[in-house]
Design an enzyme around this catalytic site. Structure first.
Site, mmCIF file in Angstrom:
data_model
loop_
_atom_site.group_PDB
_atom_site.id
_atom_site.type_symbol
_atom_site.label_atom_id
_atom_site.label_comp_id
_atom_site.label_asym_id
_atom_site.label_seq_id
_atom_site.Cartn_x
_atom_site.Cartn_y
_atom_site.Cartn_z
ATOM 1 N N GLY A 18 0.798 -1.205 0.000
ATOM 2 C CA GLY A 18 0.000 0.000 0.000
ATOM 3 C C GLY A 18 0.839 1.267 0.000
ATOM 4 C CB SER A 19 -0.071 4.631 1.225
ATOM 5 O OG SER A 19 -1.395 4.483 0.777
ATOM 6 C CB THR A 20 4.493 2.072 3.306
ATOM 7 O OG1 THR A 20 3.998 0.799 2.874
ATOM 8 C CG2 THR A 20 3.878 2.398 4.649
#
Lengths: 734, 371
Positions: free
Chosen positions: A323-325
């Site tokens: 995801g966004s990491t």
């Protein structure tokens, strides 16, 4: 025959024929005083007869001796030799696994296994009764084992000192004890999945125990020994098994930081009802992994009590869409490739971007955003657009160089490479989804490795888990503090320029520190933190995205020159799904306490920070008992009382404890003592436990299962720095 | 040729050769007992010299008994025949009474303080004394059945019966063999002997086959290796010991078989240890010594002028020689193991004491007779 010449004169020997059978009348005629001649003569003849008969028998037996000793001698001697000798395998002790401060995370201790030669068991009923009582098992089970057709069976492997002593004292015929080693993990669940475990034959079958088997495993030699009928060896012992010892492994793990991470993680996972969670703490300058936490916990002392799902080292084996990491890496790549600058404006389509047959959503709608703001608010549309500007090929290359799609250099068993298909196989949409961390997967270890590059100014620095591995090439001197491990030529290799890294870290700082950032729950008063939240959708088995989420947070501090990198991940949280809400507080807890433990917290008026700082400082003193406390003499007695809960919570194995899945492990509580406890007569493991509960690692002298002597004498005050406690061991039952 | 039937014969020198070979055998025995028992003694008695010390003590007591018997007037010895018989019967009865000591299910011992007495050993001597007396003084009736056969057979049968109650099958066999040879030499009609031998053989066969434990153990010697883990264990270990010895032996004290492999290493199977440690050479010397002993004893018997003297000498020699033969035969797996010690060599007070008394009697007798 030599005796014949001593024969009586011939005439006396020859009995007269007529005298042979004296009639009754003849006999009667003789006076009693007169010895009857005839019987005398005939009996002499019979004596000779018997003499010759016996001589023949003696000579026959003499021949038999010749037959047995000379003719059959070699054959019989060979058979005898076979029973006089036995093949014996000598096995050394398996190497220990230590943390960076020298605490034993795994070690092998002397143990006894009970075996039987059922054919030598004399009174089976008594034997069964006595054994089943001592071993506390069903008599039927013991009876079944004593199969009279067998010559060797294990009754039970690796029993404790007390049981071994009782069995030895019962001295049952046919029942024996052989020395073995038992693998114990003194801190129980601490770093359980990372350490892994061994099977009954001391072979590592999970975790580091498996991966480092070659280093840890003891050598074994086979030798022929002479033995007597009761199996005791004769003559000098064949080999010194200390030569056979496996090598010790010293990990970069700091069991105190490990404990902090585990405690915080457990709290978070329980609070948000996640399936499992992981947390990594990395010392940025060295790449040393200080904590490798996974919850639910696993106790390698009792591997059978846990399911495969709990036992496996998910941080290395489970690849998830992160995801966004991942967005940090996309932006770093785009900046490095000068596709964008922090001030480039990207139009974010007001939260909904139709792209072919796909639609990309943001959680909030944004218009035009600066690149520097896109990470701040974690806009999917923003990074997707940057991804297209960068292009799949270039992005893929950066991802590869960051370590995605390949296993890390860590010495771990069963690592997953994650799924990262080559850019040539990407569909157009994949460029977009890969930009915000979907459509390719990575393990938390890979994430930590990739973020370590960001934290280290883009330098290719590898994670390190083992300080010294004698078996492998990259043996290092084990410098544990601060300064980077020797500058090597390949360190010069950079993935990103320092300038790019400075820009990315500035964005990461905003995520936490600026208003409107997703990671504000990670803030720590007095320290500037940078980080990135992640909330990934999980694909189900069919490949469709369902309701499952992975919440994560990766942060570093202080952000201007990162010292620690902390990655937190929770799989399938049920109470909330956003990484910023569920994972960031864990990060905050771990980071704060790790800084405090290392004495790196700035003076702060914040009461929380102050409390944590004080607590962790005391923990540090305890952990480094001998070294640190020496610098502040007098302090340790006062503080020792105050902070035993944490110390003992991470303390060593207590026999009574059941494996726990509950959050806290504040169970063992043995009161701190101002004086040296009395452990004489106790079993070695119990004695070690008593001492470690006092934060003391005693030295063992001699061999055996029981403490027979100790210095300083029990009841006397602790020696300075609690050093120099020696326990003498003996096998008292001999 | 002084032939004085009243018994006041001229007394000559005892047979020093017999005494010499006896002492040599006893000395060899002490050495072997020390070698064979050291480790067992260390283990069970916490004193490696335990059995050795006791055997030395027995040898001393035996030596005194030998001297006493040697210099006791023969008339006195012969007069003690009936008291001796009564004592032996009493001992045998006490042995099978609750006062007896039970070892491995058989009551063969009497406890006397720290020592144990095996009545059987003394029974053998008293039986041959009686038989020699009977054959020597009742030659006129020996060939008859009612007066010549019944009494000695009855006496032997009573002793055998008491032994079988212990149960001591081997002991009964030995007493029967003594009777057989005494009758053979004493002049019993061969037809009686032949029939009784048949009867005894038949009874023995029944006794063996009736008790399974007996037949298993007794028949194991025919192929001990087939039952090496069980009934044949001791025999096999004895054979291993002899085989390991080879021609020249493994050296004194170096026996491996005595290290708990070979049961009774220092008692009944001491010859196996001797064979292992000194080899065929040592065993041959033992055979030579024993043959020498036997022929010296036989010559003493042959030289006796009076029948009772002659039969006494022969019977006493028989007691020792039969033990020797049977012991050899057992160790070399030619006969079933029946707990017969090797006279002079095996550890054991009763055996050594009675063997020495036998030698004392033979020496006593050797002082009379033709040169």
């Amino acid at each position: 025959m030599v005796f014949l010449k001593r024969r009586p004169p011939r005439e006396t020997k020859r009995p007269s024929r007529e005298a042979k059978r004296p009639s009754r009348a003849q006999t009667a005629n003789r006076t009693k005083a007169e010895a009857p001649r005839a019987p005398v003569e005939s009996s002499v003849r019979r004596l000779w007869l018997v003499g010759i008969l016996f001589s023949i028998l003696f000579v026959a037996l003499w021949y038999r001796a010749f037959e047995l000793q000379v003719i059959m001698g070699e054959d019989l001697a060979a058979k005898a030799t076979r029973q006089h000798t036995a093949k014996e395998t000598l096995v050394g002790v398996r190497g220990s696994i230590l943390d960076r401060n020298g605490n034993y995370l795994a070690r092998s201790v002397d143990s006894s296994s009970i075996w039987a030669n059922p054919q030598l068991v004399q009174d089976k009923a008594t034997t069964v009764a006595v054994l089943s009582k001592i071993l506390e098992v069903e008599p039927g089970r013991v009876e079944k084992l004593l199969d009279p057709r067998k010559r060797f069976v294990w009754i039970v492997r690796k029993v404790n000192d007390t049981v071994a002593k009782q069995v030895k004292e019962a001295s049952l015929p046919g029942i024996g004890l052989s020395p073995e080693f038992e693998r114990i993990y003194p801190y129980k669940t601490l770093a359980g999945q990372l350490l892994g475990f061994v099977n009954v034959d001391d072979k590592g079958i999970e975790g580091l125990e498996k991966a480092l088997e070659e280093t840890l495993s003891a050598s074994r030699i086979r030798q022929i020994i002479q033995r007597d009928a009761v199996g005791r060896r004769l003559g000098s012992t064949g080999g010194d098994i200390s030569d056979l010892r496996g090598d010790d492994i010293r990990l970069t793990i700091d069991s105190q930081v490990q404990f902090i991470a585990e405690e915080a993680l457990a709290e978070g996972v329980e609070k948000y009802g996640a399936k499992w969670g992981g947390c990594l703490v990395v010392d940025v300058p060295t790449g040393d992994i200080l904590a490798w936490a996974q919850y639910p916990f696993f106790d390698p002392n009792k591997p059978g009590d846990f399911t495969e799902a709990v036992r496996k080292n998910r941080l290395a084996t489970d690849a998830l869409e992160q995801g966004s990491t991942i967005k940090s890496f996309l932006i770093a790549s785009a900046l490095e490739e000068k596709v964008v600058t922090p001030t480039t404006e990207i139009f974010c389509e007001n939260g909904k971007w139709k792209f072919g047959s796909y639609t990309i959503h943001d959680t909030h709608s944004y218009g035009a955003l600066l690149v520097s703001k896109i990470l701040h608010v974690s806009s999917n549309i923003g990074v997707a657009k940057i991804g297209f500007k960068l292009g799949a090929e270039r992005y893929y290359n950066y991802l590869r160089r960051l370590g995605f799609g390949q296993v890390t250099d860590l010495p771990l068993a069963g690592q997953s490479r994650g799924i990262l298909r080559p850019a040539s196989k990407w569909h157009e949409i994949d460029t977009a989804t890969a930009s915000f961390g979907q459509s390719f997967s990575a393990t938390l270890a890979q994430m930590a490795q990739a973020y370590l590059y960001l934290a280290n100014d883009g330098v290719d620095k590898k994670l390190r888990l083992v300080i010294n591995d004698p078996a492998s090439q990259n043996q290092e001197d084990g410098s544990t503090d601060g300064k980077p491990v020797a500058e090597k030529g390949k360190d010069a290799e950079r993935i990103f320029s320092p300038e790019t890294m400075r820009q990315v870290r500035a964005m990461l700082r905003e995520v936490v520190e600026e208003e409107g950032g997703t990671g504000k729950a990670a803030r720590i008063p007095g320290i500037i933190v940078g980080g990135k939240t992640g909330t990934a959708q999980k694909a189900d088995r069919s490949g469709k995205y369902g309701s499952g989420r992975v919440g994560s947070f990766v942060g570093m501090l202080p952000i201007n020159q990162p010292r620690y990198l902390v990655c937190v991940l929770m799989d399938e949280p049920t109470k909330n799904q956003y990484g910023g809400i569920i994972a960031a507080p864990v990060f905050r807890d771990v980071a704060l306490r790790t800084m405090a433990y290392h004495g790196l917290l700035p003076d702060s008026d914040d009461p929380l920070v102050k409390a944590v700082a004080e607590k962790e400082q005391q923990r540090r003193k305890k952990a480094f008992g001998k070294n640190e406390a020496a610098k502040t003499p007098g302090a340790e007695n006062a503080t020792a009382q105050a902070e035993t809960d944490l110390q003992t919570a991470a303390g060593p194995v207590s026999v009574e404890q059941k494996p726990q899945r509950r959050v806290m492990r504040r169970v063992v509580s043995s009161k701190p003592s101002a004086t040296v406890p009395d452990v004489i007569g106790l079993g070695v493991s119990k004695a070690a436990e008593v001492f470690s509960a006092q934060g003391v690692v005693p030295e063992f002298q001699g061999k055996g299962g029981f403490v027979v002597r100790q210095t300083p004498t029990p009841g006397s005050p602790w020696p300075e720095n609690k050093q120099g406690c020696v326990l003498w061991l003996e096998d008292t039952s001999i | 040729m002084a032939e004085s039937p009243t018994g006041n014969q001229r007394l000559g020198q005892p047979d020093w050769w017999l005494l010499a070979i006896t002492l040599l055998l006893v000395a060899t025995g002490l050495l072997m007992v020390f070698s064979a028992s050291g480790i067992v003694a260390d283990r069970s008695q916490a004193d490696a010299y335990y059995y050795f010390k006791r055997q030395v003590l027995f040898a001393c007591v035996g030596g005194i008994a030998l001297a006493v018997v040697l210099y006791t007037p023969r008339a006195v010895i012969y007069k003690m025949l009936y008291p001796a018989l009564i004592i032996v019967f009493c001992l045998l009865i006490i042995t099978i009474s609750p006062l007896g000591i039970s070892v491995n299910g058989a009551k063969r011992w009497l406890g006397v303080g720290a020592f144990r007495l095996q009545a059987m050993e003394f029974a053998k001597i008293s039986l041959v004394l009686y038989l020699a007396y009977f054959m020597g003084t009742k030659q006129e009736v020996v060939k008859t059945f009612d007066k010549g056969v019944i009494p000695p057979f009855l006496m032997t049968a009573m002793m055998c019966f008491l032994l079988l109650l212990q149960p001591d099958f081997g002991g009964a066999v030995i007493l029967s063999l003594l009777l057989f040879f005494m009758c053979l030499v004493g002049g019993t009609r061969l037809i009686y002997l032949f029939i009784s031998a048949l009867l005894a053989g038949g009874a023995g066969y029944l006794l063996i086959t009736k008790a399974a434990y007996r037949s298993r153990r007794l028949l194991a010697f025919r192929d001990p290796f087939a039952v090496a883990d069980d009934a044949g264990y001791q025999l096999v270990q004895g054979l291993y010991a002899l085989g390991s010895g080879g021609i020249s032996g493994v050296g004194l004290g170096a026996s491996k078989q005595k290290l708990f492999y070979l049961p009774e290493a220092h008692t009944d199977f001491i010859v196996a240890v001797l064979g292992e440690e000194t080899g065929f050479i040592g065993l041959s010397l033992l055979f030579a010594g024993i043959l020498f002993f036997f022929w010296r004893g036989l010559l003493i018997a042959i030289r006796q002028e009076r029948l009772q003297d002659r039969f006494t000498a022969f019977g006493i020699l028989l007691v020792v020689a039969l033990s020797m033969l049977l012991n050899f035969a057992v160790v070399m797996s030619w006969a079933p193991p029946k707990g017969v010690p090797m006279p002079f060599l095996s550890y054991g007070g009763s055996s050594l004491l009675t063997s020495m008394i036998c030698v004392g009697l033979l020496l006593n007798l050797s002082r009379t007779g033709k040169a």
